[in-house]
Design an enzyme around this catalytic site. Sequence first.
Site, PDB file in Angstrom:
ATOM      1  N   ARG A 249      14.427  46.803 -34.094  1.00  0.00           N
ATOM      2  CA  ARG A 249      15.753  47.400 -34.140  1.00  0.00           C
ATOM      3  C   ARG A 249      15.896  48.197 -35.440  1.00  0.00           C
ATOM      4  NH1 ARG A 249      16.417  41.853 -32.822  1.00  0.00           N
ATOM      5  NH2 ARG A 249      17.157  41.507 -30.675  1.00  0.00           N
TER       6      ARG A 249
ATOM      7  N   LYS B 202      18.248  39.101 -35.357  1.00  0.00           N
ATOM      8  CA  LYS B 202      19.613  38.611 -35.179  1.00  0.00           C
ATOM      9  C   LYS B 202      19.678  37.116 -35.462  1.00  0.00           C
ATOM     10  CE  LYS B 202      21.214  42.015 -31.787  1.00  0.00           C
ATOM     11  NZ  LYS B 202      21.747  42.205 -30.412  1.00  0.00           N
TER      12      LYS B 202
ATOM     13  N   HIS C 168      17.350  52.935 -30.130  1.00  0.00           N
ATOM     14  CA  HIS C 168      16.965  51.878 -29.206  1.00  0.00           C
ATOM     15  C   HIS C 168      16.040  52.396 -28.108  1.00  0.00           C
ATOM     16  CE1 HIS C 168      18.399  47.947 -30.149  1.00  0.00           C
ATOM     17  NE2 HIS C 168      18.476  47.570 -28.891  1.00  0.00           N
TER      18      HIS C 168
ATOM     19  N   ARG D 115      12.671  51.293 -28.816  1.00  0.00           N
ATOM     20  CA  ARG D 115      12.501  49.865 -28.524  1.00  0.00           C
ATOM     21  C   ARG D 115      12.314  49.643 -27.021  1.00  0.00           C
ATOM     22  NH1 ARG D 115      13.603  44.643 -30.555  1.00  0.00           N
ATOM     23  NH2 ARG D 115      14.989  43.351 -29.291  1.00  0.00           N
TER      24      ARG D 115
ATOM     25  N   HIS E  41      13.920  38.306 -28.211  1.00  0.00           N
ATOM     26  CA  HIS E  41      14.970  37.915 -27.276  1.00  0.00           C
ATOM     27  C   HIS E  41      15.022  36.391 -27.164  1.00  0.00           C
ATOM     28  CE1 HIS E  41      14.767  42.012 -24.989  1.00  0.00           C
ATOM     29  NE2 HIS E  41      15.537  42.062 -26.064  1.00  0.00           N
TER      30      HIS E  41
ATOM     31  N   TYR F   7      13.339  44.881 -18.185  1.00  0.00           N
ATOM     32  CA  TYR F   7      12.262  45.870 -18.257  1.00  0.00           C
ATOM     33  C   TYR F   7      11.302  45.760 -17.076  1.00  0.00           C
ATOM     34  CZ  TYR F   7      13.953  46.495 -22.989  1.00  0.00           C
ATOM     35  OH  TYR F   7      14.751  46.753 -24.075  1.00  0.00           O
TER      36      TYR F   7
END
Length: 304
Positions: free
Chosen positions: A155, A179, A250, A253, A276, A285
């Site tokens: 990110r 995150k 993004h 990514r 994730h 995806y």
Amino acid sequence: MIKDKISNQFEKRLYQFINFIKFEKGLSENTISSYRIDITQYLLFLMINNIEDFNNVTDIHISNFLKILAESELSDTTRIRYLSSIKSFHRFLFLEKIVENDVSELIDLPKRKRKLPETLSIPEIEKILNQPNTSTPIGIRDRSILETLYGCGIRVTELINLSKKDIIWESEIIRIIGKGSKERIVPIGSSALFWLDKYIKEIRPKIVKKSITNEIIYLNQKGSKFSRMGIWKIIKEYSLRSGLNNVHPHTFRHSFATHLLEGGADLRAVQEMLGHADISTTQIYTHINRDYIKQVHKDHHPRG
């Protein structure tokens, strides 16, 4: 919605609810602000419909409020947010014994339409990567930024916070703080590693201001840490030069993940590299991957 002041009784309950989510739930100021706005509009709607006691609210009132939101052409995401706020508020009223029943309990949150992320093809990625003029210091830095974004799928926030200590050169991996301050390890490809090494050795020493940047890798022309907008401008510039519009940070990514899966990568491995928490987030995806596989079949199978 008609703008007006809610009654003192409604204001009192809203104040109690805001304090509850602020001090007991520990929500952020932005989230609390959204709750306050959403519920205020809902309470105004109730007042317009002559509702002065929360015990007189029915699920029909909530449904009618949602219909007005739909007629206002608000996005699905915004309407889902409104309903989530209303359900949280009514749940609070019930738990605090302010009302006898939670009338919002049977109203389900609509499923948000999952938008497939936009990705670039491998030739499009390569076209962007080749745009910076690498005979110049800025061109070398920008090439390194683009290569790292695509090569690691990180990110923008993670990129601008990368520190020299996060690069484990001998193992060709980088340590990323994502995150929730979660740490993950991601391989860095040979191309990205080459341009990163070239930038750190040849360019960064000329622009670094140690008192400001410490060990931060990517610096702007003033020798300061990049902002998210600064990286976005770099991507926009080279994308437009490539004849590509609507390319965002993004996008790199998304392309990283898609190209890995197209190449046969394991979904769990891609989940780890993206950071994730839930594999269902990564599974989006696979839809793109299936479209790619079907196109390959159509293009190359004699009966396609």
